[in-house]
Structure formats: C-alpha cells, structure tokens
Scaffold this active site. Sequence first.
Site, mmCIF file in Angstrom:
data_model
loop_
_atom_site.group_PDB
_atom_site.id
_atom_site.type_symbol
_atom_site.label_atom_id
_atom_site.label_comp_id
_atom_site.label_asym_id
_atom_site.label_seq_id
_atom_site.Cartn_x
_atom_site.Cartn_y
_atom_site.Cartn_z
ATOM 1 N N LYS A 72 3.241 5.965 -3.266
ATOM 2 C CA LYS A 72 4.419 6.673 -3.772
ATOM 3 C C LYS A 72 4.521 6.550 -5.288
ATOM 4 O O LYS A 72 4.985 7.479 -5.973
ATOM 5 C CB LYS A 72 5.680 6.135 -3.097
ATOM 6 C CG LYS A 72 5.768 6.468 -1.607
ATOM 7 C CD LYS A 72 5.729 7.966 -1.346
ATOM 8 C CE LYS A 72 6.107 8.320 0.075
ATOM 9 N NZ LYS A 72 6.055 9.774 0.317
ATOM 10 N N ALA A 109 0.830 -1.207 0.000
ATOM 11 C CA ALA A 109 0.000 0.000 0.000
ATOM 12 C C ALA A 109 0.865 1.258 0.000
ATOM 13 O O ALA A 109 0.649 2.174 -0.809
ATOM 14 C CB ALA A 109 -0.935 -0.006 1.211
ATOM 15 N N TYR A 110 1.847 1.308 0.865
ATOM 16 C CA TYR A 110 2.726 2.479 0.968
ATOM 17 C C TYR A 110 3.410 2.768 -0.369
ATOM 18 O O TYR A 110 3.395 3.908 -0.862
ATOM 19 C CB TYR A 110 3.755 2.230 2.064
ATOM 20 C CG TYR A 110 4.867 3.250 2.130
ATOM 21 C CD1 TYR A 110 4.649 4.512 2.673
ATOM 22 C CD2 TYR A 110 6.155 2.941 1.667
ATOM 23 C CE1 TYR A 110 5.675 5.446 2.743
ATOM 24 C CE2 TYR A 110 7.186 3.870 1.744
ATOM 25 C CZ TYR A 110 6.932 5.120 2.268
ATOM 26 O OH TYR A 110 7.951 6.031 2.338
ATOM 27 N N ALA A 111 4.001 1.742 -0.961
ATOM 28 C CA ALA A 111 4.732 1.938 -2.210
ATOM 29 C C ALA A 111 3.797 2.325 -3.351
ATOM 30 O O ALA A 111 4.173 3.093 -4.236
ATOM 31 C CB ALA A 111 5.514 0.675 -2.566
#
Length: 254
Positions: free
Chosen positions: A163, A158-160
Amino acid sequence: MTQTKKIALITGGSRGLGKNMALSLAKKGTDIILTYNTRQQEAAAAVKEINDLGAKAVALQLNMGDVKSFDTFFTSLATVLKDNFQAEQFHYLVNNASMGVHASFAATTEEEFDRLMNVHFKGVFFLTQKALPLITDGGGIVNISTGLARFSTPGYAAYASMKGAIETLTKYLAKELGPRGIRVNVMAPGAIETDFGAGAVRDNKDLNSFLASQTALGRVGLPDDVGGVVAFLCSDDAKWVNAQRLEASGGMFL
C-alpha cells in the site's frame, strides 16, 4: 455515442467496502461497473441493490492477481460499455480489490508476498495502465490504501508495504495524467468492521475494543464511514483535489 451519466469502475465492488463505495456513488447518480473474483452471487446481489437505487450496474469477473487476464477483461469491458451504457469510456476508476495476509515479518512466506504483490501493486499498476484509453479526460482515479501505511501494527509488514508503494504510484500518476485532466488520489481506511482479514476487527471483541480506544472518535469504522469519501473524490466537488492521501480512520493512533 452520447453519455448522459457518469460511470465508475470499482474493482472488488461486490462486497465489503467496495460495495459500499458502489452504493454511495449510485446514490449520487453514478452508474457502476463492479468486478468480483469468485463470488458471482454476491456480485449479482450488489447489482440488484444498485439498480434499486435507480442507477445502472453490471458485474464483470476479474482476478486482480492475474495480469495476463487483463486483455480479455478489457475486451469484455468495452463491450459492456457499448451495449449496457451506450458509451465508449468511463469516468472514474476505483482500485479497491483486496486480499489480506496477517503474518509477522519473520513468518511471511514468499508465496504470501507474491499474492499480495500481484493483487495490491502489480495488478493495480497494469490494470490502471490498460484502463487509460477507456478513462475520459477530466475523469479520476482513486487508489485504496490503508491506515497501516502511516502507522505500524505487527502482522502487516508485507500488506502495508504494498500500500505504501500504491501511495507513491498515486503521485506519479497524478503528475503524468495531469495533462489529461485526470485526478488521482488515495483513500486510506482505518480499521473497519468487514469480513476483511477473516473479520478480525468485526468479530474479535478484544481487538475491536483496543482499536476503538486508540481512535479519537472512540470506535472502529463501519463501511458507511468510507463509501461516501470515495463518492466525494469521484465527483466535481473534488475537482481541485489531486495527488492527495485522504485517511478515513476516525483519527487512529494520533
């Protein structure tokens, strides 16, 4: 009003990588407006360090995950620019404020997803949109991404992904803001020893050693490895660098 020095607004500039970016810019003579979410004492300490370098600095509270609060923030920012810097605009926006979630794709909750989306993508999108009237023509924007948008490490789906969205947005911003001479670039750190993600890279010796073994320069990064890259992008030395992704990872996972 006559502006004699350049000013950078750095979200999340009170600690970690953001603080190092602020100090690196201050060393080059740039005045700083930094934001913090809850840690006011850390922000005050960062302001003092910047002042000790001979640059002006002010800290403002900002919750990047709460878009509805942005109008109030920009009212405060306009006042600070006028009262503290005798200015109506600033030159550089660094979208750095961050929070992390480490969870497998299968285990990521909707609540975690929304928190990441609000801080890392929705917040950046609309904060930048609302900042446009206050950014000088010929200025610059630096969006902070991550090496995880290029290589994949389980636990950061999710984080990547957020980004990755920021990296695409950067190209559109560069295209649309080009007529104003505003450059927009991405700086993507690799693994850095900070308190991000509960300090895993810094404090977990096995993880640190593994990541070092996968990095061409043989170690993980330190905040000092990153701040100067942002300072470069927020300078006339980078006046012809636009719509680029600059990774500061020491050569991870080549």
